[in-house]
Scaffold this motif. Structure first.
Motif, PDB file in Angstrom:
ATOM      1  N   LEU A   1       5.288   6.191  -8.316  1.00 33.65           N
ATOM      2  CA  LEU A   1       5.166   4.740  -8.442  1.00 33.65           C
ATOM      3  C   LEU A   1       5.725   4.276  -9.789  1.00 33.65           C
ATOM      4  O   LEU A   1       5.392   4.839 -10.832  1.00 33.65           O
ATOM      5  CB  LEU A   1       3.689   4.351  -8.315  1.00 33.65           C
ATOM      6  CG  LEU A   1       3.368   2.902  -8.008  1.00 33.65           C
ATOM      7  CD1 LEU A   1       3.977   2.483  -6.675  1.00 33.65           C
ATOM      8  CD2 LEU A   1       1.875   2.707  -7.963  1.00 33.65           C
TER       9      LEU A   1
ATOM     10  N   ILE B   1      -0.835  -3.237  -5.941  1.00 32.78           N
ATOM     11  CA  ILE B   1      -1.377  -2.494  -4.804  1.00 32.78           C
ATOM     12  C   ILE B   1      -2.533  -3.292  -4.194  1.00 32.78           C
ATOM     13  O   ILE B   1      -3.446  -3.719  -4.891  1.00 32.78           O
ATOM     14  CB  ILE B   1      -1.845  -1.092  -5.224  1.00 32.78           C
ATOM     15  CG1 ILE B   1      -0.650  -0.261  -5.689  1.00 32.78           C
ATOM     16  CG2 ILE B   1      -2.578  -0.389  -4.091  1.00 32.78           C
ATOM     17  CD1 ILE B   1      -1.013   1.088  -6.258  1.00 32.78           C
TER      18      ILE B   1
ATOM     19  N   ASP C   1       5.806   1.450   2.832  1.00 31.26           N
ATOM     20  CA  ASP C   1       4.763   1.195   1.839  1.00 31.26           C
ATOM     21  C   ASP C   1       4.096  -0.167   2.022  1.00 31.26           C
ATOM     22  O   ASP C   1       3.304  -0.585   1.179  1.00 31.26           O
ATOM     23  CB  ASP C   1       5.348   1.283   0.428  1.00 31.26           C
ATOM     24  CG  ASP C   1       5.735   2.695   0.058  1.00 31.26           C
ATOM     25  OD1 ASP C   1       5.204   3.638   0.659  1.00 31.26           O
ATOM     26  OD2 ASP C   1       6.575   2.861  -0.851  1.00 31.26           O
TER      27      ASP C   1
ATOM     28  N   GLU D   1       1.045  -0.762 -10.278  1.00 33.46           N
ATOM     29  CA  GLU D   1      -0.340  -0.501  -9.888  1.00 33.46           C
ATOM     30  C   GLU D   1      -1.090  -1.795  -9.627  1.00 33.46           C
ATOM     31  O   GLU D   1      -1.934  -1.873  -8.734  1.00 33.46           O
ATOM     32  CB  GLU D   1      -1.090   0.292 -10.969  1.00 33.46           C
ATOM     33  CG  GLU D   1      -0.480   1.629 -11.309  1.00 33.46           C
ATOM     34  CD  GLU D   1       0.603   1.540 -12.383  1.00 33.46           C
ATOM     35  OE1 GLU D   1       0.639   0.543 -13.141  1.00 33.46           O
ATOM     36  OE2 GLU D   1       1.418   2.455 -12.449  1.00 33.46           O
ATOM     37  N   ARG D   2      -0.794  -2.836 -10.374  1.00 31.78           N
ATOM     38  CA  ARG D   2      -1.523  -4.105 -10.225  1.00 31.78           C
ATOM     39  C   ARG D   2      -1.170  -4.851  -8.942  1.00 31.78           C
ATOM     40  O   ARG D   2      -1.856  -5.783  -8.545  1.00 31.78           O
ATOM     41  CB  ARG D   2      -1.289  -5.004 -11.432  1.00 31.78           C
ATOM     42  CG  ARG D   2       0.141  -5.416 -11.592  1.00 31.78           C
ATOM     43  CD  ARG D   2       0.338  -6.214 -12.846  1.00 31.78           C
ATOM     44  NE  ARG D   2       1.765  -6.457 -13.023  1.00 31.78           N
ATOM     45  CZ  ARG D   2       2.258  -7.431 -13.720  1.00 31.78           C
ATOM     46  NH1 ARG D   2       1.445  -8.241 -14.354  1.00 31.78           N
ATOM     47  NH2 ARG D   2       3.544  -7.590 -13.838  1.00 31.78           N
TER      48      ARG D   2
ATOM     49  N   THR E   1      11.832  -3.142 -10.550  1.00 29.56           N
ATOM     50  CA  THR E   1      11.623  -2.845  -9.134  1.00 29.56           C
ATOM     51  C   THR E   1      12.123  -4.016  -8.318  1.00 29.56           C
ATOM     52  O   THR E   1      11.555  -5.107  -8.366  1.00 29.56           O
ATOM     53  CB  THR E   1      10.126  -2.622  -8.840  1.00 29.56           C
ATOM     54  OG1 THR E   1       9.641  -1.624  -9.716  1.00 29.56           O
ATOM     55  CG2 THR E   1       9.908  -2.198  -7.421  1.00 29.56           C
TER      56      THR E   1
ATOM     57  N   ARG F   1       0.863  -1.177   0.000  1.00 28.34           N
ATOM     58  CA  ARG F   1       0.000   0.000   0.000  1.00 28.34           C
ATOM     59  C   ARG F   1       0.904   1.234   0.000  1.00 28.34           C
ATOM     60  O   ARG F   1       1.275   1.731   1.066  1.00 28.34           O
ATOM     61  CB  ARG F   1      -0.896   0.022   1.231  1.00 28.34           C
ATOM     62  CG  ARG F   1      -1.846  -1.163   1.309  1.00 28.34           C
ATOM     63  CD  ARG F   1      -2.896  -0.930   2.360  1.00 28.34           C
ATOM     64  NE  ARG F   1      -3.563  -2.146   2.766  1.00 28.34           N
ATOM     65  CZ  ARG F   1      -4.502  -2.770   2.071  1.00 28.34           C
ATOM     66  NH1 ARG F   1      -4.863  -2.300   0.907  1.00 28.34           N
ATOM     67  NH2 ARG F   1      -5.066  -3.864   2.523  1.00 28.34           N
ATOM     68  N   PRO F   2       1.285   1.717  -1.178  1.00 28.48           N
ATOM     69  CA  PRO F   2       2.214   2.856  -1.232  1.00 28.48           C
ATOM     70  C   PRO F   2       1.587   4.123  -0.672  1.00 28.48           C
ATOM     71  O   PRO F   2       0.415   4.397  -0.892  1.00 28.48           O
ATOM     72  CB  PRO F   2       2.521   2.992  -2.727  1.00 28.48           C
ATOM     73  CG  PRO F   2       1.370   2.366  -3.411  1.00 28.48           C
ATOM     74  CD  PRO F   2       0.861   1.288  -2.508  1.00 28.48           C
ATOM     75  N   ARG F   3       2.382   4.875   0.075  1.00 26.69           N
ATOM     76  CA  ARG F   3       1.898   6.140   0.630  1.00 26.69           C
ATOM     77  C   ARG F   3       1.696   7.171  -0.459  1.00 26.69           C
ATOM     78  O   ARG F   3       0.780   7.966  -0.422  1.00 26.69           O
ATOM     79  CB  ARG F   3       2.892   6.668   1.654  1.00 26.69           C
ATOM     80  CG  ARG F   3       2.857   5.900   2.943  1.00 26.69           C
ATOM     81  CD  ARG F   3       3.641   6.625   3.998  1.00 26.69           C
ATOM     82  NE  ARG F   3       3.648   5.849   5.234  1.00 26.69           N
ATOM     83  CZ  ARG F   3       4.313   6.197   6.290  1.00 26.69           C
ATOM     84  NH1 ARG F   3       5.037   7.285   6.300  1.00 26.69           N
ATOM     85  NH2 ARG F   3       4.271   5.450   7.365  1.00 26.69           N
ATOM     86  N   SER F   4       2.589   7.188  -1.436  1.00 29.17           N
ATOM     87  CA  SER F   4       2.493   8.158  -2.526  1.00 29.17           C
ATOM     88  C   SER F   4       2.450   7.407  -3.848  1.00 29.17           C
ATOM     89  O   SER F   4       3.345   6.616  -4.145  1.00 29.17           O
ATOM     90  CB  SER F   4       3.695   9.099  -2.500  1.00 29.17           C
ATOM     91  OG  SER F   4       3.705   9.889  -3.649  1.00 29.17           O
ATOM     92  N   ARG F   5       1.434   7.664  -4.622  1.00 29.43           N
ATOM     93  CA  ARG F   5       1.320   7.003  -5.929  1.00 29.43           C
ATOM     94  C   ARG F   5       1.918   7.852  -7.039  1.00 29.43           C
ATOM     95  O   ARG F   5       1.897   7.464  -8.189  1.00 29.43           O
ATOM     96  CB  ARG F   5      -0.142   6.692  -6.231  1.00 29.43           C
ATOM     97  CG  ARG F   5      -0.705   5.704  -5.240  1.00 29.43           C
ATOM     98  CD  ARG F   5      -2.105   5.308  -5.584  1.00 29.43           C
ATOM     99  NE  ARG F   5      -2.647   4.457  -4.530  1.00 29.43           N
ATOM    100  CZ  ARG F   5      -3.616   3.614  -4.730  1.00 29.43           C
ATOM    101  NH1 ARG F   5      -4.186   3.501  -5.888  1.00 29.43           N
ATOM    102  NH2 ARG F   5      -4.048   2.872  -3.735  1.00 29.43           N
ATOM    103  N   ASP F   6       2.444   9.019  -6.664  1.00 22.54           N
ATOM    104  CA  ASP F   6       3.019   9.900  -7.677  1.00 22.54           C
ATOM    105  C   ASP F   6       4.291   9.312  -8.283  1.00 22.54           C
ATOM    106  O   ASP F   6       4.465   9.321  -9.492  1.00 22.54           O
ATOM    107  CB  ASP F   6       3.332  11.276  -7.066  1.00 22.54           C
ATOM    108  CG  ASP F   6       2.074  11.962  -6.560  1.00 22.54           C
ATOM    109  OD1 ASP F   6       0.984  11.636  -7.073  1.00 22.54           O
ATOM    110  OD2 ASP F   6       2.192  12.792  -5.644  1.00 22.54           O
TER     111      ASP F   6
END
Length: 137
Positions: free
Chosen positions: A74, A82, A122, A79-80, A115, A67-72
């Motif tokens: 990423l 999360i 996160d 995204e898949r 990654t 669960r990322p704190r910031s999606r900016d």
């Protein structure tokens, strides 16, 4: 009740043809005399308390949800992942300007190759798993 005035709800003994058989009583959802069981209100779920991130040590692996704190910032393709539960392994520490020193977790092999590490901030840690250092002893 049927036309003879006898309930068709199975309980006790039931006549089938010439035979009489024993039938266990099963409570019905529509019984008027049935009361609601005491306890929690319907729909209330108990969520376990999150595990303290400081409890993760050098060779710990964890079962966690990403669960990322910031999606900016990423990375593309993450995204898949999360909200998906995976196993992460603590691989080291990193220095950040805003957070100070924080643990970094190794991403599972099914994540994109670009990654390899993710910050522990996160992750929502569900369980700390045992991980043994095979180099020791």
């Amino acid at each position: 009740m049927n036309r003879k005035g006898v309930s068709r709800k199975p309980a006790g003994r039931l006549r089938v043809g010439r035979r009489t058989i024993d039938v266990p009583a099963v409570p019905s959802m529509t019984d008027a005399e049935r009361s609601a069981p005491p306890g929690k209100p319907p729909g209330a779920c108990v969520r376990p308390t999150p595990i303290d991130r400081t409890a993760v040590h050098y060779l710990d692996s964890v079962r966690a949800v990403f669960r990322p704190r910031s999606r900016d910032g990423l990375a593309p393709g993450l995204e898949r992942f999360i909200g998906r539960e995976d196993t992460f392994r603590h691989v080291g520490m990193t220095e950040t300007a805003s957070e100070g020193t924080q643990p970094m977790m190794q991403c599972p092999p099914n994540w994109p190759g670009s990654t390899t590490w993710v910050s522990i901030r996160d992750l929502e840690i569900l369980e700390i798993l045992e991980d043994q250092d095979v180099r020791a002893g």
